[in-house]
Design a protein around this motif. Structure first.
Motif, PDB file in Angstrom:
ATOM      1  N   SER A  72     -10.521   5.395 -20.238  1.00 20.49           N
ATOM      2  CA  SER A  72     -10.259   6.161 -21.638  1.00 20.49           C
ATOM      3  C   SER A  72      -9.717   5.505 -22.601  1.00 20.49           C
ATOM      4  CB  SER A  72      -8.806   7.140 -21.391  1.00 20.49           C
ATOM      5  OG  SER A  72      -7.615   6.230 -21.366  1.00 20.49           O
ATOM      6  N   ALA A  73      -9.580   5.969 -24.051  1.00 24.48           N
ATOM      7  CA  ALA A  73      -9.432   4.991 -25.237  1.00 24.48           C
ATOM      8  C   ALA A  73      -8.257   4.233 -24.953  1.00 24.48           C
ATOM      9  CB  ALA A  73      -9.274   6.112 -26.527  1.00 24.48           C
ATOM     10  N   ALA A  74      -7.361   4.624 -24.099  1.00 22.95           N
ATOM     11  CA  ALA A  74      -5.967   3.752 -23.670  1.00 22.95           C
ATOM     12  C   ALA A  74      -6.415   2.451 -23.293  1.00 22.95           C
ATOM     13  CB  ALA A  74      -5.116   4.478 -22.976  1.00 22.95           C
ATOM     14  N   VAL A  75      -7.516   2.263 -22.590  1.00 28.49           N
ATOM     15  CA  VAL A  75      -7.960   1.019 -21.842  1.00 28.49           C
ATOM     16  C   VAL A  75      -8.691   0.327 -22.985  1.00 28.49           C
ATOM     17  CG1 VAL A  75      -9.227  -0.175 -19.800  1.00 28.49           C
ATOM     18  CG2 VAL A  75      -8.161   2.202 -19.666  1.00 28.49           C
ATOM     19  N   HIS A  76      -8.092  -0.853 -23.157  1.00 30.09           N
ATOM     20  CA  HIS A  76      -8.859  -1.943 -24.321  1.00 30.09           C
ATOM     21  C   HIS A  76      -9.633  -2.894 -23.676  1.00 30.09           C
ATOM     22  CE1 HIS A  76      -6.177   0.163 -26.977  1.00 30.09           C
ATOM     23  NE2 HIS A  76      -4.979  -0.489 -26.500  1.00 30.09           N
ATOM     24  N   GLU A  77      -9.451  -3.284 -22.332  1.00 35.83           N
ATOM     25  CA  GLU A  77     -10.224  -4.111 -21.690  1.00 35.83           C
ATOM     26  C   GLU A  77      -9.889  -3.978 -20.185  1.00 35.83           C
ATOM     27  OE1 GLU A  77      -8.939  -8.109 -21.925  1.00 35.83           O
ATOM     28  OE2 GLU A  77      -7.015  -7.754 -21.657  1.00 35.83           O
ATOM     29  N   THR A  78     -11.129  -4.469 -19.422  1.00 32.84           N
ATOM     30  CA  THR A  78     -10.819  -4.158 -17.863  1.00 32.84           C
ATOM     31  C   THR A  78     -10.080  -5.253 -17.393  1.00 32.84           C
ATOM     32  OG1 THR A  78     -13.044  -3.317 -17.726  1.00 32.84           O
ATOM     33  CG2 THR A  78     -12.262  -4.214 -15.716  1.00 32.84           C
ATOM     34  N   ALA A  79      -8.921  -4.775 -16.789  1.00 28.72           N
ATOM     35  CA  ALA A  79      -8.067  -5.693 -16.286  1.00 28.72           C
ATOM     36  C   ALA A  79      -7.234  -5.264 -14.855  1.00 28.72           C
ATOM     37  CB  ALA A  79      -6.958  -6.127 -17.273  1.00 28.72           C
ATOM     38  N   MET A  80      -6.624  -6.131 -14.424  1.00 33.44           N
ATOM     39  CA  MET A  80      -5.744  -5.827 -13.037  1.00 33.44           C
ATOM     40  C   MET A  80      -4.577  -6.351 -13.168  1.00 33.44           C
ATOM     41  SD  MET A  80      -8.033  -6.330  -9.814  1.00 33.44           S
ATOM     42  CE  MET A  80      -9.524  -4.959  -9.375  1.00 33.44           C
ATOM     43  N   SER A  81      -3.461  -5.803 -12.714  1.00 31.72           N
ATOM     44  CA  SER A  81      -2.034  -6.324 -12.467  1.00 31.72           C
ATOM     45  C   SER A  81      -1.814  -6.106 -10.998  1.00 31.72           C
ATOM     46  CB  SER A  81      -1.116  -5.669 -13.349  1.00 31.72           C
ATOM     47  OG  SER A  81      -1.003  -4.071 -13.025  1.00 31.72           O
ATOM     48  N   TRP A  82      -0.749  -7.143 -10.527  1.00 34.33           N
ATOM     49  CA  TRP A  82      -0.370  -7.252  -9.138  1.00 34.33           C
ATOM     50  C   TRP A  82       0.964  -7.230  -9.052  1.00 34.33           C
ATOM     51  CZ3 TRP A  82      -3.918  -8.759  -5.152  1.00 34.33           C
ATOM     52  CH2 TRP A  82      -3.265  -9.197  -3.864  1.00 34.33           C
ATOM     53  N   VAL A  83       1.757  -6.075  -8.225  1.00 33.84           N
ATOM     54  CA  VAL A  83       2.996  -6.251  -7.998  1.00 33.84           C
ATOM     55  C   VAL A  83       3.476  -6.240  -6.808  1.00 33.84           C
ATOM     56  CG1 VAL A  83       5.287  -5.136  -8.636  1.00 33.84           C
ATOM     57  CG2 VAL A  83       3.273  -4.894 -10.359  1.00 33.84           C
ATOM     58  N   ARG A  84       3.897  -7.331  -6.231  1.00 35.26           N
ATOM     59  CA  ARG A  84       4.636  -7.292  -4.866  1.00 35.26           C
ATOM     60  C   ARG A  84       6.160  -7.107  -4.979  1.00 35.26           C
ATOM     61  NH1 ARG A  84       4.060 -12.846  -2.051  1.00 35.26           N
ATOM     62  NH2 ARG A  84       6.198 -13.240  -2.866  1.00 35.26           N
ATOM     63  N   LEU A  85       6.399  -5.932  -4.003  1.00 29.36           N
ATOM     64  CA  LEU A  85       7.707  -5.409  -3.975  1.00 29.36           C
ATOM     65  C   LEU A  85       8.496  -6.303  -3.149  1.00 29.36           C
ATOM     66  CD1 LEU A  85       6.764  -1.674  -4.298  1.00 29.36           C
ATOM     67  CD2 LEU A  85       7.290  -3.199  -6.154  1.00 29.36           C
ATOM     68  N   SER A  86      10.126  -6.264  -3.410  1.00 24.12           N
ATOM     69  CA  SER A  86      10.848  -7.049  -2.523  1.00 24.12           C
ATOM     70  C   SER A  86      11.232  -6.002  -1.469  1.00 24.12           C
ATOM     71  CB  SER A  86      12.016  -7.594  -3.305  1.00 24.12           C
ATOM     72  OG  SER A  86      12.827  -6.533  -4.210  1.00 24.12           O
ATOM     73  N   SER A  87      11.354  -4.639  -2.012  1.00 22.03           N
ATOM     74  CA  SER A  87      11.766  -3.650  -0.886  1.00 22.03           C
ATOM     75  C   SER A  87      10.652  -2.437  -1.108  1.00 22.03           C
ATOM     76  CB  SER A  87      13.165  -3.144  -0.932  1.00 22.03           C
ATOM     77  OG  SER A  87      14.182  -4.323  -0.989  1.00 22.03           O
ATOM     78  N   PRO A  88      10.151  -2.154   0.246  1.00 26.84           N
ATOM     79  CA  PRO A  88       9.053  -1.281   0.102  1.00 26.84           C
ATOM     80  C   PRO A  88       9.333   0.250  -0.312  1.00 26.84           C
ATOM     81  CG  PRO A  88       9.498  -1.724   2.405  1.00 26.84           C
ATOM     82  CD  PRO A  88      10.143  -2.636   1.505  1.00 26.84           C
ATOM     83  N   VAL A  89       8.456   1.065  -1.012  1.00 26.58           N
ATOM     84  CA  VAL A  89       8.807   2.313  -1.325  1.00 26.58           C
ATOM     85  C   VAL A  89       7.944   3.390  -0.740  1.00 26.58           C
ATOM     86  CG1 VAL A  89       9.751   1.527  -3.533  1.00 26.58           C
ATOM     87  CG2 VAL A  89       7.366   2.282  -3.417  1.00 26.58           C
ATOM     88  N   SER A  90       8.342   4.484  -0.898  1.00 30.59           N
ATOM     89  CA  SER A  90       7.416   5.515   0.070  1.00 30.59           C
ATOM     90  C   SER A  90       6.558   6.258  -1.137  1.00 30.59           C
ATOM     91  CB  SER A  90       8.344   6.575   0.601  1.00 30.59           C
ATOM     92  OG  SER A  90       7.715   7.726   1.096  1.00 30.59           O
ATOM     93  N   PHE A  91       5.483   6.491  -0.737  1.00 29.65           N
ATOM     94  CA  PHE A  91       4.402   7.472  -1.700  1.00 29.65           C
ATOM     95  C   PHE A  91       4.344   8.785  -1.051  1.00 29.65           C
ATOM     96  CE2 PHE A  91       3.735   3.401  -3.748  1.00 29.65           C
ATOM     97  CZ  PHE A  91       2.788   3.715  -5.091  1.00 29.65           C
ATOM     98  N   GLY A  92       4.527   8.996   0.193  1.00 29.01           N
ATOM     99  CA  GLY A  92       4.625  10.232   0.699  1.00 29.01           C
ATOM    100  C   GLY A  92       3.298  10.201   1.760  1.00 29.01           C
ATOM    101  N   HIS A  93       2.749   8.983   1.918  1.00 26.76           N
ATOM    102  CA  HIS A  93       1.534   9.020   2.962  1.00 26.76           C
ATOM    103  C   HIS A  93       1.927   9.096   4.101  1.00 26.76           C
ATOM    104  CE1 HIS A  93      -2.279   7.424   4.363  1.00 26.76           C
ATOM    105  NE2 HIS A  93      -2.841   7.769   3.105  1.00 26.76           N
ATOM    106  N   GLU A  94       0.899   9.832   4.857  1.00 25.51           N
ATOM    107  CA  GLU A  94       1.342   9.929   6.382  1.00 25.51           C
ATOM    108  C   GLU A  94       1.068   8.816   7.122  1.00 25.51           C
ATOM    109  OE1 GLU A  94      -1.251  13.119   7.631  1.00 25.51           O
ATOM    110  OE2 GLU A  94      -0.240  14.592   6.548  1.00 25.51           O
ATOM    111  N   LYS A  95       0.294   7.765   6.953  1.00 25.27           N
ATOM    112  CA  LYS A  95       0.012   6.856   7.687  1.00 25.27           C
ATOM    113  C   LYS A  95       0.352   5.481   7.094  1.00 25.27           C
ATOM    114  CE  LYS A  95      -2.446   9.145  10.864  1.00 25.27           C
ATOM    115  NZ  LYS A  95      -1.992   9.145  12.156  1.00 25.27           N
ATOM    116  N   ASN A  96       0.196   5.427   5.771  1.00 28.25           N
ATOM    117  CA  ASN A  96       0.124   4.032   5.078  1.00 28.25           C
ATOM    118  C   ASN A  96       1.458   3.437   4.531  1.00 28.25           C
ATOM    119  OD1 ASN A  96      -2.197   3.581   6.078  1.00 28.25           O
ATOM    120  ND2 ASN A  96      -3.377   4.059   4.110  1.00 28.25           N
ATOM    121  N   ASP A  97       2.492   4.493   4.204  1.00 30.15           N
ATOM    122  CA  ASP A  97       3.762   4.161   4.020  1.00 30.15           C
ATOM    123  C   ASP A  97       4.699   3.251   4.731  1.00 30.15           C
ATOM    124  OD1 ASP A  97       4.106   5.318   1.619  1.00 30.15           O
ATOM    125  OD2 ASP A  97       4.845   7.036   2.202  1.00 30.15           O
ATOM    126  N   PRO A  98       5.550   2.501   4.239  1.00 33.19           N
ATOM    127  CA  PRO A  98       6.013   2.230   2.963  1.00 33.19           C
ATOM    128  C   PRO A  98       5.076   1.149   2.447  1.00 33.19           C
ATOM    129  CG  PRO A  98       7.371   1.167   4.352  1.00 33.19           C
ATOM    130  CD  PRO A  98       6.493   1.794   5.296  1.00 33.19           C
TER     131      PRO A  98
END
Length: 269
Positions: A72-98
């Motif tokens: 979208s117009a909100a993207v100014h350049e192709t880029a990635m970010s990486w966040v490793r969490l100190s404590s895992p969180v749940s997304f509600g996935h049946e197999k791959n949480d947390p």
């Protein structure tokens, strides 16, 4: 040139961050992209809205979420970010949480990040423990570059003349020689799955003869008649419904073993 030199700069890598829930985790990943002026905040809102609308389909491997939204117009350049969490969180996935790792992608188009996606898929499948133990952003980059260095180029048909009959000898039924990988946006998790699927076909010697197309849910319904089958997440499979061809749910998009087993059953290899 380094695949991740510009795509995932150290300023967009944060390790051992504490967050309250999955929404906060995506907001942290989005904030890293905002900090380098790669996106506007509305793109972060769109990444969260995508999960709210489609479910936790971005959780594509155990403990790993790949956050993204449509270009979208909100993207100014192709880029990635990486966040490793100190404590895992749940997304509600049946197999791959947390989830303890969130990587966010902002893409201006569907092509500029394909090589990096292939490397990321391989790195998470092969070097996940090392990525979990890395202590600096620079170490994360080094591990990803190690994965990139070990990723062979896909062979062309001319390079595989000696194996041109392998597929026809293995599969006796008529096929369209095409698989669709599907996600909500057509350029995030579907491309991630496409890369791992192509690794399996290359290992079989089928790479030059099979087409794998990453697409979105709307387009997939129209393109289904062109393909042998669809591979996707459980959430997207439920959204697609009956499209007239088999829809195979894959839980771990980084697992060549899971995809290999599914393909062998579907193609009766």
């Amino acid at each position: 040139m380094s695949i991740f030199k510009d795509l995932l700069v150290t300023e967009r890598i944060e390790l051992d961050r504490e967050v309250a829930d999955w929404r906060a985790g995506i907001r942290v990943a989005g904030a890293l992209l905002e900090k380098t002026h790669s996106i506007d905040s509305s793109y972060t809102d769109s990444m969260i809205a995508s999960v709210e609308e489609n479910g936790p389909y971005i959780v594509v491997a155990p403990g790993f979420a790949f956050a993204h939204a449509r270009p979208s117009a909100a993207v100014h350049e192709t880029a990635m970010s990486w966040v490793r969490l100190s404590s895992p969180v749940s997304f509600g996935h049946e197999k791959n949480d947390p989830v303890d790792l969130i990587v966010a992608l902002a893409a201006k188009d569907a092509n500029s990040h394909t090589k990096a996606m292939a490397t990321l898929a391989k790195a998470l499948g092969k070097y996940r423990q090392a990525l979990n133990e890395a202590t600096t952003p620079e170490e994360i980059q080094e591990i990803l570059e190690k994965a990139a260095a070990g990723t062979p180029k896909r062979a062309s048909a001319d390079q595989n003349k000696n194996t041109e009959n392998r597929k026809s000898e293995s599969v006796q039924t008529n096929t369209r020689d095409k698989i669709l990988t599907v996600c909500g946006n057509g350029l995030g998790t579907s491309l991630f799955l496409k890369n791992t699927l192509e690794q399996v076909f290359d290992a079989w010697g089928w790479g030059p003869y099979m087409t794998v197309e990453a697409t979105d849910t709307i387009s997939a319904k129209g393109k289904a008649k062109e393909a042998d089958l669809i591979m996707t997440s459980g959430e997207i499979a439920r959204t697609l419904g009956d499209v007239g061809i088999p829809v195979q749910v894959i839980n771990d998009f980084t697992s060549t073993d899971e995809i290999d087993a599914a393909l062998r059953e579907l193609y009766d290899v």
